[in-house]
Design an enzyme around this catalytic site. Structure first.
Site, PDB file in Angstrom:
ATOM      1  N   THR A  89       0.831  -1.206   0.000  1.00 35.47           N
ATOM      2  CA  THR A  89       0.000   0.000   0.000  1.00 35.47           C
ATOM      3  C   THR A  89       0.865   1.254   0.000  1.00 35.47           C
ATOM      4  O   THR A  89       2.091   1.188   0.121  1.00 35.47           O
ATOM      5  CB  THR A  89      -0.913   0.036   1.243  1.00 35.47           C
ATOM      6  OG1 THR A  89      -0.089   0.239   2.401  1.00 35.47           O
ATOM      7  CG2 THR A  89      -1.714  -1.252   1.386  1.00 35.47           C
ATOM      8  N   HIS A  91       1.090   3.283   2.323  1.00 37.28           N
ATOM      9  CA  HIS A  91       1.518   3.583   3.689  1.00 37.28           C
ATOM     10  C   HIS A  91       3.041   3.772   3.740  1.00 37.28           C
ATOM     11  O   HIS A  91       3.548   4.629   4.472  1.00 37.28           O
ATOM     12  CB  HIS A  91       1.082   2.463   4.637  1.00 37.28           C
ATOM     13  CG  HIS A  91       1.421   2.711   6.066  1.00 37.28           C
ATOM     14  ND1 HIS A  91       0.849   3.720   6.810  1.00 37.28           N
ATOM     15  CD2 HIS A  91       2.292   2.089   6.896  1.00 37.28           C
ATOM     16  CE1 HIS A  91       1.346   3.702   8.041  1.00 37.28           C
ATOM     17  NE2 HIS A  91       2.231   2.720   8.109  1.00 37.28           N
ATOM     18  N   ARG A 129      22.382  -2.832   4.446  1.00 37.21           N
ATOM     19  CA  ARG A 129      22.609  -1.467   4.921  1.00 37.21           C
ATOM     20  C   ARG A 129      22.780  -1.396   6.438  1.00 37.21           C
ATOM     21  O   ARG A 129      23.479  -0.520   6.943  1.00 37.21           O
ATOM     22  CB  ARG A 129      21.465  -0.576   4.457  1.00 37.21           C
ATOM     23  CG  ARG A 129      21.560  -0.262   2.980  1.00 37.21           C
ATOM     24  CD  ARG A 129      20.230   0.149   2.360  1.00 37.21           C
ATOM     25  NE  ARG A 129      20.407   0.455   0.945  1.00 37.21           N
ATOM     26  CZ  ARG A 129      20.553  -0.454  -0.013  1.00 37.21           C
ATOM     27  NH1 ARG A 129      20.527  -1.745   0.285  1.00 37.21           N
ATOM     28  NH2 ARG A 129      20.716  -0.095  -1.273  1.00 37.21           N
TER      29      ARG A 129
END
Length: 183
Positions: A89, A91, A129
């Site tokens: 989504t 979001h 990362r």
């Protein structure tokens, strides 16, 4: 791929008095958060600094926690840590943009903040990362905060208010016990 690229890194700043850093982490992806924290702690300690750690529910709460800490405590700087992985989504876009915007606004107000909130497409990118012995984005965020603290100390102490002293405080400073304007 980013892992094979070499990047210039500033020399670690030196301080005449220790720095105190607040690490604010959103540990939604706990393994990633733990790596980010390890990198940040190592960088802070390498400068002779101290740190405290607080956890918040998610990346959107990180700027709010830093704002609260700035108003109610005595930290020299802040390290924002967390990880946002793209989902199905929009979001993801909201959380990435708003957490980053919140940190930027606090920084523009003079707070020394290193942003180590990862924004990635998948967990494999996050793992690369976050690794303290790899790309070490937690250590990089701590280094950014430390460099900003060094600049703020170089250019002077923090300034509060807008340059005037309220009348009540003015008389206390002068040693008078009573304001002559009050009957």
């Amino acid at each position: 791929m980013a892992a094979s690229e070499e990047h210039y890194t500033l020399a670690r700043p030196e301080f005449d008095r220790p720095v105190k850093i607040l690490i604010v982490v959103a540990p939604y992806y706990k393994d990633i958060a733990d790596q980010l924290i390890a990198g940040a702690r190592a960088e802070i300690e390498a400068c002779g600094g101290t740190h405290e750690l607080v956890e918040v529910p998610g990346a959107l709460e990180v700027p709010t926690a830093i704002g609260i800490a700035e108003r109610m405590s005595n930290f020299d700087g802040y390290v924002a840590l967390g990880c946002i992985v793209r989902g199905e989504t929009t979001h993801y876009d909201t959380v990435c943009n708003d957490s980053s915007r919140g940190l930027t606004l606090l920084g523009l107000q003079g707070l020394c903040i290193g942003n180590g909130i990862l924004t990635v497409e998948n967990m494999a990118q996050a793992e690369v990362r976050a690794q303290a012995d790899g790309q070490n984005k937690g250590g990089g965020a701590a280094a950014a905060a430390l460099h900003l603290i060094a600049l703020s100390r170089k250019w002077g102490a923090a300034r509060k208010g807008v340059g005037f002293v309220p009348a009540k405080d003015e008389y206390q400073i002068a040693g008078d016990s009573k304001d002559p304007n009050i009957a």
